[in-house]
Design an enzyme around this catalytic site. Structure first.
Site, PDB file in Angstrom:
ATOM      1  N   HIS A 302     -13.827  -2.173   7.056  1.00 47.02           N
ATOM      2  CA  HIS A 302     -13.708  -3.581   7.004  1.00 47.02           C
ATOM      3  C   HIS A 302     -14.004  -4.005   5.479  1.00 47.02           C
ATOM      4  CE1 HIS A 302     -14.351  -7.802   7.928  1.00 47.02           C
ATOM      5  NE2 HIS A 302     -13.592  -7.775   8.999  1.00 47.02           N
ATOM      6  N   ASP A 358     -10.736  -4.143  15.969  1.00 48.34           N
ATOM      7  CA  ASP A 358      -9.634  -3.799  16.550  1.00 48.34           C
ATOM      8  C   ASP A 358      -9.531  -2.077  17.038  1.00 48.34           C
ATOM      9  OD1 ASP A 358      -7.721  -5.916  16.137  1.00 48.34           O
ATOM     10  OD2 ASP A 358      -7.594  -5.258  13.664  1.00 48.34           O
TER      11      ASP A 358
HETATM   12  C1  LIG Z   1      -9.264  -7.963  12.221  1.00 43.06           C
HETATM   13  C2  LIG Z   1      -9.085  -7.176  10.938  1.00 43.06           C
HETATM   14  O1  LIG Z   1      -8.461  -7.440  10.200  1.00 43.06           O
HETATM   15  S1  LIG Z   1     -10.138  -5.994  11.023  1.00 43.06           S
HETATM   16  C3  LIG Z   1      -9.335  -4.763   9.780  1.00 43.06           C
HETATM   17  C4  LIG Z   1      -8.339  -4.084  10.397  1.00 43.06           C
HETATM   18  N1  LIG Z   1      -7.699  -3.167   9.686  1.00 43.06           N
HETATM   19  C5  LIG Z   1      -7.628  -1.819  10.110  1.00 43.06           C
HETATM   20  O2  LIG Z   1      -8.374  -1.188  10.864  1.00 43.06           O
HETATM   21  C6  LIG Z   1      -6.822  -1.050   9.046  1.00 43.06           C
HETATM   22  C7  LIG Z   1      -7.640   0.176   8.480  1.00 43.06           C
HETATM   23  N2  LIG Z   1      -8.688  -0.233   7.484  1.00 43.06           N
HETATM   24  C8  LIG Z   1      -8.023  -0.335   6.186  1.00 43.06           C
HETATM   25  O3  LIG Z   1      -7.304  -0.384   5.673  1.00 43.06           O
HETATM   26  C9  LIG Z   1      -9.206  -1.147   5.345  1.00 43.06           C
HETATM   27  O4  LIG Z   1     -10.502  -0.552   5.652  1.00 43.06           O
HETATM   28  C10 LIG Z   1      -9.343  -2.686   5.277  1.00 43.06           C
HETATM   29  C11 LIG Z   1      -7.725  -3.134   4.899  1.00 43.06           C
HETATM   30  C12 LIG Z   1      -9.945  -3.242   6.515  1.00 43.06           C
HETATM   31  C13 LIG Z   1     -10.401  -3.081   4.049  1.00 43.06           C
HETATM   32  O5  LIG Z   1      -9.902  -2.514   3.038  1.00 43.06           O
HETATM   33  P1  LIG Z   1     -10.819  -2.873   1.481  1.00 43.06           P
HETATM   34  O6  LIG Z   1     -11.963  -3.683   1.815  1.00 43.06           O
HETATM   35  O7  LIG Z   1      -9.878  -3.126   0.622  1.00 43.06           O
HETATM   36  O8  LIG Z   1     -11.202  -1.247   1.339  1.00 43.06           O
HETATM   37  P2  LIG Z   1     -10.373  -0.197   0.399  1.00 43.06           P
HETATM   38  O9  LIG Z   1      -8.830  -0.038   0.628  1.00 43.06           O
HETATM   39  O10 LIG Z   1     -10.917  -0.392  -1.133  1.00 43.06           O
HETATM   40  O11 LIG Z   1     -11.405   1.266   0.913  1.00 43.06           O
HETATM   41  C14 LIG Z   1     -12.250   1.611   0.378  1.00 43.06           C
HETATM   42  C15 LIG Z   1     -12.314   3.156   0.363  1.00 43.06           C
HETATM   43  O12 LIG Z   1     -12.603   3.430   1.844  1.00 43.06           O
HETATM   44  C16 LIG Z   1     -11.435   4.238   2.119  1.00 43.06           C
HETATM   45  N3  LIG Z   1     -10.921   3.668   3.430  1.00 43.06           N
HETATM   46  C17 LIG Z   1     -11.040   2.261   3.993  1.00 43.06           C
HETATM   47  N4  LIG Z   1     -10.549   2.279   5.068  1.00 43.06           N
HETATM   48  C18 LIG Z   1     -10.366   3.443   5.660  1.00 43.06           C
HETATM   49  C19 LIG Z   1      -9.763   3.985   6.684  1.00 43.06           C
HETATM   50  N5  LIG Z   1      -9.441   3.125   7.638  1.00 43.06           N
HETATM   51  N6  LIG Z   1      -9.358   5.150   6.839  1.00 43.06           N
HETATM   52  C20 LIG Z   1      -9.840   6.154   5.824  1.00 43.06           C
HETATM   53  N7  LIG Z   1     -10.185   5.537   4.711  1.00 43.06           N
HETATM   54  C21 LIG Z   1     -10.637   4.356   4.389  1.00 43.06           C
HETATM   55  C22 LIG Z   1     -10.324   3.948   0.906  1.00 43.06           C
HETATM   56  O13 LIG Z   1      -9.513   4.929   1.038  1.00 43.06           O
HETATM   57  C23 LIG Z   1     -11.190   3.845  -0.075  1.00 43.06           C
HETATM   58  O14 LIG Z   1     -11.797   5.099  -0.462  1.00 43.06           O
HETATM   59  P3  LIG Z   1     -11.802   5.547  -1.977  1.00 43.06           P
HETATM   60  O15 LIG Z   1     -13.006   4.729  -2.391  1.00 43.06           O
HETATM   61  O16 LIG Z   1     -11.980   7.116  -2.122  1.00 43.06           O
HETATM   62  O17 LIG Z   1     -10.473   4.982  -2.775  1.00 43.06           O
HETATM   63  O1  LIG Z   2     -12.539 -10.827   8.350  1.00 39.15           O
HETATM   64  C1  LIG Z   2     -11.677 -10.015   8.099  1.00 39.15           C
HETATM   65  O2  LIG Z   2     -11.368  -9.401   6.937  1.00 39.15           O
HETATM   66  C2  LIG Z   2     -10.793  -9.428   9.235  1.00 39.15           C
HETATM   67  C3  LIG Z   2     -11.329  -9.691  10.443  1.00 39.15           C
HETATM   68  O3  LIG Z   2     -12.288  -8.940  11.009  1.00 39.15           O
HETATM   69  C4  LIG Z   2     -10.918 -10.863  11.534  1.00 39.15           C
HETATM   70  O4  LIG Z   2     -10.159 -11.603  10.603  1.00 39.15           O
HETATM   71  O5  LIG Z   2     -11.299 -10.992  12.236  1.00 39.15           O
END
Ligand SMILES: CC(=O)SCCNC(=O)CCNC(=O)[C@H](O)C(C)(C)COP(=O)(O)OP(=O)(O)OC[C@H]1O[C@@H](n2cnc3c(N)ncnc32)[C@H](O)[C@@H]1OP(=O)(O)O
Ligand SMILES: O=C([O-])CC(=O)C(=O)O
Length: 426
Positions: A302, A358
């Protein structure tokens, strides 16, 4: 002593004190001393987009509060409609206020017959219900011309009630259409979540009454999804709202943002992932492949939470309550194992990646009979309250139009070349 940072401009040798309030430097203060110096902040990771009194989030501690009330207490004791009142009005309602609010919402659940007959029924038979919802929310702006009066608080309140009330009706209609079933009119003798379940599942007269435990679970999930400060879809709402668009158009933009798999589509991706893993024996290999860069662990990580998402804990608990009625979703065991393996692995520990809201929600929705296409739609139904609370807040504050700058990295100035004189590299 007040907190501040001292900046020395090496070009001129001048130093400035810039105040820090609650960990934030004001861009006005910054621009006063350093006009024309922007922050390059892709993803706005270091930018506070607004001052807001709606939702408090501490990502390191895993704390979430709506208007000061802990999410755990609201999920335990409140209802979604009470929470929507709280988000929009800033305080919990008294009995009279609550009854009026519920009554107002209940009497706006119907949608115009033309929305149903001419608009919804015009989609291709296999249209994604979230695609239908995005378009239907936008279309509502053409049915309520008074929505343009965004500076009239009474008109704003009317649109807010309409949108909160009509989201479940549009959502259920989108689902019924996508599976070729007839539209079910709202049953306004039912509670908000029970009415939604009736519009989803009713197959025979006179009425459909869901198991009260499923009604309560639905309400809890609505509470948990109602707001989350400046997430991607709320930011979309604020950006479009800042241009003074009507709330239906702004909410359509927010719904579109929520459609994205990185945001509201992640629980669908979780189900896909768990189904592909298929058995407990494959969990370790799957985690290994994620660490090697083959995809992400869906429902993990997140932007703000660097700890367990407090909503995920409640969703996980709710799953067991739902399974008492529906029977266990077999994907639960794979999810539990995946969580266990990931939370003891250095890759996930060092990056502070924990389950987010999620991770378990899709498992519940699937057990309740919702197809995966409906998952982002289920998120949008309650999130409308948060979007509208932010929209109201920005209009009350007369917030500036959102208009960031960029770092230009394109060509330097060059002269136009007539087509016959252009030389292309093959
Ligand atoms: C309601 C919601 O919207 S909650 C979020 C729902 N989304 C998901 O569950 C999708 C999976 N998660 C993700 O893609 C990400 O964690 C996000 C989009 C939620 C957040 O992304 P950001 O804050 O931009 O984090 P970012 O992508 O820079 O990741 C940081 C590091 O953790 C890693 N990482 C982040 N999430 C994950 C994951 N789910 N699985 C594996 N590695 C991950 C990245 O590869 C990165 O590693 P690095 O530093 O070696 O390059
Ligand atoms: O806060 C965020 O980036 C995503 C999230 O968990 C939500 O919208 O509920």
């Amino acid at each position: 002593m007040a907190e501040s940072i001292t900046i020395t401009d090496n070009r001129t040798g001048e130093s400035f004190e810039i105040p820090i309030e609650n960990g934030v430097v004001s861009s006005h203060e910054w621009q006063k001393h350093l006009p024309g110096i922007w922050f390059y902040d892709p993803g706005l990771m270091s930018t506070a987009m607004a001052e807001s009194s709606i939702t408090y989030l501490d990502g390191d501690q895993g704390i979430l509060r709506y208007r000061g009330y802990p999410i755990e207490q609201l999920a335990e004791e409140s209802t979604y409609l009470e929470v929507s009142y709280l988000l929009l009005h800033g305080e919990l309602p008294n009995k009279e206020q609550y009854d009026k609010w519920v009554n107002d919402i209940t009497h706006h659940t119907f949608i115009h017959e033309n929305v149903r007959k001419r608009f919804l029924e015009g989609f291709h038979y296999d249209a994604h219900p979230m695609g239908i919802l995005v378009s239907a929310v936008a279309a509502l702006s053409t049915f309520y011309s008074d929505a343009k009066n965004i500076f009239d608080p009474a008109s704003r309140d009317k649109q807010i009630v309409r949108l909160i009330a009509k989201m479940p009706t549009l959502a259920a209609a989108a689902y019924r259409f996508s599976v070729g079933m007839p539209f079910v009119y709202p049953d306004n003798s039912l509670s908000f979540p029970a009415n939604f379940l009736s519009m989803m599942w009713k197959i025979a007269e006179p009425r459909y009454e869901a198991d009260p435990r499923l009604v309560r679970a639905m309400d809890v999930l609505f509470i948990l999804h109602a707001d989350h400060e400046q997430n991607c879809s709320t930011t979309a709402m604020r950006v479009v709202g800042s241009a003074h668009a009507d709330p239906y158009s702004a909410a359509a933009a927010a719904t579109a943002a929520l459609y994205g798999p990185r945001h509201g589509g992640a629980n669908e991706a979780v189900i896909k992932m768990l189904t592909e893993i298929g058995s407990l024996d494959n969990v370790s290999d799957f985690v290994k492949s994620v660490k090697e860069g083959h995809g992400r662990l869906q429902g993990f990580g997140h932007r703000v939470y660097k700890n367990y998402d407090p909503r995920a804990k409640i969703v996980k608990r709710t799953a067991y309550e739902v399974f008492e009625v529906t029977g266990k979703n077999p994907l639960l065991d794979i999810a539990l194992k995946l969580e266990e393996v990931a939370l003891s692995d250095d890759y996930f520990i060092s990056r502070r990646l924990y389950p987010n809201v999620d991770f378990y929600s899709g498992i519940i929705y699937q057990a309740m009979g919702f197809p995966v296409d409906m998952f982002p739609v289920l998120f949008a139904i309650p999130r409308i309250s948060g979007w509208l609370a932010h929209w109201n807040e920005l209009l009350e504050e007369d917030a500036k139009i959102v208009r960031p700058r960029q770092c230009y990295v394109g060509s330097d100035v060059r002269d136009y070349v007539p087509m016959e004189k252009r030389e292309f590299e093959s």
